[in-house]
Design an enzyme around this catalytic site. Structure first.
Site, short mmCIF file in Angstrom:
data_model
loop_
_atom_site.label_atom_id
_atom_site.label_comp_id
_atom_site.label_asym_id
_atom_site.label_seq_id
_atom_site.Cartn_x
_atom_site.Cartn_y
_atom_site.Cartn_z
NE ARG A 77 -2.39 6.55 -11.71
CZ ARG A 77 -3.25 6.27 -12.71
NH1 ARG A 77 -3.69 5.04 -12.89
NH2 ARG A 77 -3.65 7.23 -13.52
CE1 TYR A 113 3.03 -4.55 11.09
CE2 TYR A 113 1.26 -3.79 9.66
CZ TYR A 113 2.41 -3.53 10.38
OH TYR A 113 2.94 -2.27 10.39
CG ASP A 149 2.50 -10.82 5.86
OD1 ASP A 149 3.73 -10.92 5.64
OD2 ASP A 149 1.98 -9.78 6.29
CE LYS A 172 7.85 -3.70 8.54
NZ LYS A 172 6.67 -4.52 8.76
C1 LIG Z 1 5.35 -4.31 8.50
C2 LIG Z 1 4.47 -5.41 8.14
C3 LIG Z 1 3.40 -5.22 7.25
C4 LIG Z 1 3.08 -3.86 6.67
O1 LIG Z 1 4.12 -3.38 5.87
P1 LIG Z 1 4.40 -1.81 5.59
O2 LIG Z 1 5.48 -1.85 4.58
O3 LIG Z 1 4.79 -1.19 6.88
O4 LIG Z 1 3.11 -1.24 5.09
C5 LIG Z 1 2.63 -6.31 6.92
N1 LIG Z 1 2.87 -7.53 7.45
C6 LIG Z 1 3.88 -7.74 8.31
C7 LIG Z 1 4.09 -9.11 8.86
C8 LIG Z 1 4.71 -6.70 8.69
O5 LIG Z 1 5.71 -6.92 9.55
#
Ligand SMILES: *Cc1c(COP(=O)(O)O)cnc(C)c1O
Length: 407
Positions: A65, A118, A190, A215
């Site tokens: 963890r 997001y 982000d 992604k």
């Molecule tokens: C998908 C996404 C997230 C969240 O990510 P997860 O892995 O689905 O929790 C955050 N920011 C952006 C820009 C995203 O495309």
């Protein structure tokens, strides 16, 4: 958490780092590939040795963890790609975002962000943070003067995303980071849509970068994960909160993401090239009302995108004439696209924001974010560009007869 000497690899190219970073640890029986250490705990022959590791005098792991060898390799690779002092992994992108916000913000603090974050991040801002007496100020995404004024009123943290999802708006990271720092605020960006191949927010002045590794970093839509990279003191605090709240990355997911990242630079270069050509094609098609892509000269912040990005990314969106009815007829006609909620995969993915980035938002919230009903988000895969364009053309051409002229 993985810390590194930021000077060590500066001369090495991003592609070389994508392949080699994090890959040089000890291996069982000389394996050339990182092993998946599924073990929950790590044992020691003597109590002295065990204590040395527990108290940080010797490298090693105690309990997965907190830290795990496969996850550590993932953290080293992501950190190197962002040229960060330190990086830590998470069970998902939303875990990375929420751990960052809940570590750095306390009751009475103020956070400034944009309306186009997001969907899940927006939920944190409008639903969860206010419950902890954290004041949230969400500005129009491209109104830099308003963002600067909100920061100047005093804020603990400026949270940005660029390009945004799904209308791929661009915010000027260098300009806003300078203003935030002048007012004593931290800057978090982000970088999921851009990836470190196209944009490096830390070099533009940000203190921290967050990723949904689910992604583009992973790229194969088969593992959830997230990461936070940046200043070591900040990453250490976020890591400490994560080891307690337990949003740790799974070793098997860390392995899949590591394998995906080895081809990040190749995939993203192809996606940049295809997305630009697709955006240009869509702009010329009569069934398309509007195209959003930062690489187009018609994009409202194309100049900022040219300054801060080396490629414009694999995500674009476009609105059809004929409203949501046209979207429903168009999407199932695509042969080479998953109609699904993810993005950044090797396969092209397409869908409306109501079921993808903004599935958590109400129709009113989507309208307030300026997301048209007839919008389609297109995450360009690594298929041959000509095939993707031909596929879009046949699906658009088939709409022409039934399409009405309203948007
Ligand atoms: C998908 C996404 C997230 C969240 O990510 P997860 O892995 O689905 O929790 C955050 N920011 C952006 C820009 C995203 O495309």
């Amino acid at each position: 958490m993985n810390g590194r000497n930021p000077k060590a690899d500066d001369a090495v190219g991003l592609g070389t780092r994508a392949v080699w970073s994090g890959e040089r640890g000890e291996r069982w029986a000389g394996a050339t590939q990182v092993s998946v250490a599924l073990s929950v705990s790590f044992g020691y022959a003597t109590v002295e040795e065990w204590l040395d590791v527990a108290q940080g005098r010797r490298r090693g792991h105690i309990y997965s963890r907190n830290t795990n060898p496969t996850v550590a390799a993932f953290e080293e690779k992501v950190g190197d790609l962002e040229d960060a002092e330190a990086a830590t992994g998470f069970s998902s992108g939303m875990a990375a975002v929420s751990n960052t916000l809940f570590t750095l913000l306390s009751p009475g603090d103020r956070v400034v962000s944009i309306k186009d974050t997001y969907g899940g991040t927006n939920k944190l801002f409008v639903e969860f943070l206010p419950r902890f007496q954290i004041e949230v100020s969400l500005c129009d995404t491209t109104d830099h003067v308003a963002i600067e004024a909100a920061v100047a009123r005093g804020c603990k943290l400026l949270y940005l995303e660029s390009p945004t999802n799904p209308t791929v708006k661009i915010v000027d990271i260098a300009r806003l980071s300078a203003v935030a720092h002048a007012h004593g605020s931290l800057v978090v960006v982000d970088n999921t849509l851009a990836t470190p191949v196209n944009q490096q927010p830390l070099k533009l002045g940000a203190d921290l970068v967050v990723h949904s590794a689910t992604k583009f970093l992973g790229g194969h839509a088969d593992a959830l994960g997230g990461a936070v990279c940046g200043r070591k003191d900040l990453v250490s605090r976020i890591y400490h909160f994560r080891e307690i709240n337990g949003a740790c990355l799974e070793p098997m997911s860390a392995y899949l993401l590591l394998r995906g990242m080895k081809t990040l630079h190749l995939r993203v270069r192809q996606q940049n090239e295809s997305a630009l050509r697709i955006a240009q094609f869509l702009e010329s098609h009569p069934a398309v009302a509007k195209v959003f892509y930062p690489g187009l000269a018609t994009h409202e912040n194309h100049d900022v995108a040219c300054r801060q990005m080396t490629g414009f990314g694999g995500v674009l969106s476009f609105a059809l004439h004929g409203g949501f009815e046209a979207v429903k007829r168009f999407l199932p006609r695509l042969c080479y696209a998953n109609l699904a909620a993810n993005l950044g995969a090797v396969e092209t993915v397409a869908g409306p924001p109501a079921t993808t980035s903004h599935v958590e938002s109400t129709p009113e919230e989507r309208a307030a974010s300026g997301i048209p009903d007839a919008l389609i988000r297109h995450s360009t895969g690594i298929e041959d560009t000509a095939d993707l364009i031909a596929d879009l053309r046949q699906a658009l051409d088939s709409l022409e007869g039934g399409a009405t002229s309203e948007t």
